[in-house]
Scaffold this motif. Structure first.
Motif: not given
Length: 394
Positions: A20-28, A49-51, A62-66, A214-218
């Motif tokens: 999941k991205r919000f613009g340039e930011a990668v949440a997951v 962190c993306g949880k 929320e709709e996944p980006t991929a 979780m940390n930075h979407g991972r």
């Protein structure tokens, strides 16, 4: 309600390359994760962190980006929330204030056109031990009772997966601990998959079979709570999950069992099997409750212990234990949590002491992440220059 009446077959939940991205930011970030059917699973991490975004994608909010969300072999990625065998319990409870407890719990069944709801509602109220309060309004209940109503309302729809979004955050400490035990008991009885999103480390470790940090979407590390706590694999996990004494050092030699780590003119033993890195630069760690404190020169009677010598800068009595803070000879501060067994001549601020621990309680981490990973720089203690442990927060 008997276990045979409540338990049923559910399927694993799979997240496949979920992003999941919000613009340039990668949440997951390309998350691959399986939640075993019937498990109590916690997603733990700091704010951002993306949880919660992960939870919202599972819920269909929320709709996944991929990537994909699958329950068993069924792909539910594009299904609407009400089309998924998933329900969510929120921190705010979201009860209808004008409806009594019975009607709040019956709401989902009535919306699906089910007319005969009495037996199912009474079973759910019995499960959460509120059958005598069915005609009260939410405002007439305590916070813990309202939380149980929200749980019953979610469970009555017989989801395969129940999502818990910071469900105990609005409760006081005593009630929160009581509800932790009750939630775990209910999960064991109904046998469906609970996914609990929280920033509260104690809450995650108390209830969950499996914790994913979780940390930075991972996922930074995943496993049984005791395993992650006792053997963190990264500095971030060691700092975020509980408290750790960490020392930056270099592996200078080894024997058949231990690595020898050198730093600040001292050497410490690190069992090879407890080193999560092969590089020469290592962060040596030990949990504060695994250490003991004694005055310098005090006979200990043991050999082969790791040691840090310094001066006590703080001693805080907490009832169960006394928490000591010790400034080592090289200026860094370390902690020791010691049970209150000593009745005379207690150690006080200003005493010269040494912290000692058995090398088997040490762990070794990759130094490339930085010794302060997992700590919140906004919590810098300006009086000591030391970064404190992160407080519970969003």
């Amino acid at each position: 309600m008997t276990q045979e009446q409540t338990r049923r077959e559910v399927e694993d939940l799979h997240l496949v390359h979920l992003t999941k991205r919000f613009g340039e930011a990668v949440a997951v970030d390309d998350l691959n994760l399986t939640f075993p059917a019937g498990s109590f699973f916690a997603l733990l991490g700091p704010s951002g962190c993306g949880k919660t975004t992960t939870l919202r994608m599972v819920a269909g909010l929320e709709e996944p980006t991929a990537g994909s969300v699958l329950i068993g072999e069924q792909d539910v990625t594009t299904k609407r929330p009400y089309e998924r065998p998933v329900n969510t319990v929120f921190q705010s409870y979201a009860l209808f204030p004008h409806m009594d407890i019975f009607e709040n719990v019956a709401f989902g069944l009535r919306r699906r056109g089910i007319k005969s709801v009495d037996d199912q509602v009474q079973q759910m109220l019995a499960l959460v031990e509120l059958e005598q309060m069915s005609r009260r309004k939410p405002a007439q209940l305590s916070g813990g009772q309202q939380q149980r109503v929200a749980l019953a309302r979610a469970l009555i729809n017989q989801p395969d997966v129940l999502l818990l979004d910071e469900p105990l955050g609005a409760l006081d400490l005593k009630l929160r601990r009581q509800m932790q035990i009750e939630l775990k008991s209910i999960q064991v009885e109904v046998g469906i998959t609970f996914i609990h999103v929280t920033h509260d480390q104690e809450e995650a470790m108390t209830m969950a079979d499996t914790v994913a940090v979780m940390n930075h979407g991972r996922i930074e590390q995943m496993g049984a709570p005791a395993d992650i706590y006792d053997r963190p694999e990264t500095v971030f996990v060691a700092n975020f999950l509980g408290q750790s004494n960490l020392i930056a050092g270099t592996v200078v030699t080894s024997d058949s069992e231990n690595l020898v780590v050198e730093g600040f003119g001292q050497r410490w033993a690190l069992p090879k099997g407890r080193a999560a890195t092969e590089g020469p630069d290592v962060v040596l760690g030990v949990r504060p409750e695994k250490t003991r404190i004694r005055r310098v020169g005090e006979a200990g009677g043991e050999s082969g212990l790791n040691r840090i010598e310094g001066v006590v800068t703080d001693a805080s009595f907490t009832g169960v234990s006394t928490q000591f803070q010790v400034r080592a000879n090289w200026g860094a501060e370390y902690q020791c949590f010691e049970q209150n067994l000593q009745m005379t001549d207690p150690i006080r601020r200003g005493d010269r002491v040494e912290l000692v621990w058995d090398p088997i309680h040490s762990f070794g981490l990759d130094a490339s992440q930085g010794i302060e990973a997992g700590l919140d720089s906004d919590l810098m203690d300006l009086s000591t220059g030391r970064i404190a442990q992160p407080a519970v927060g969003g």
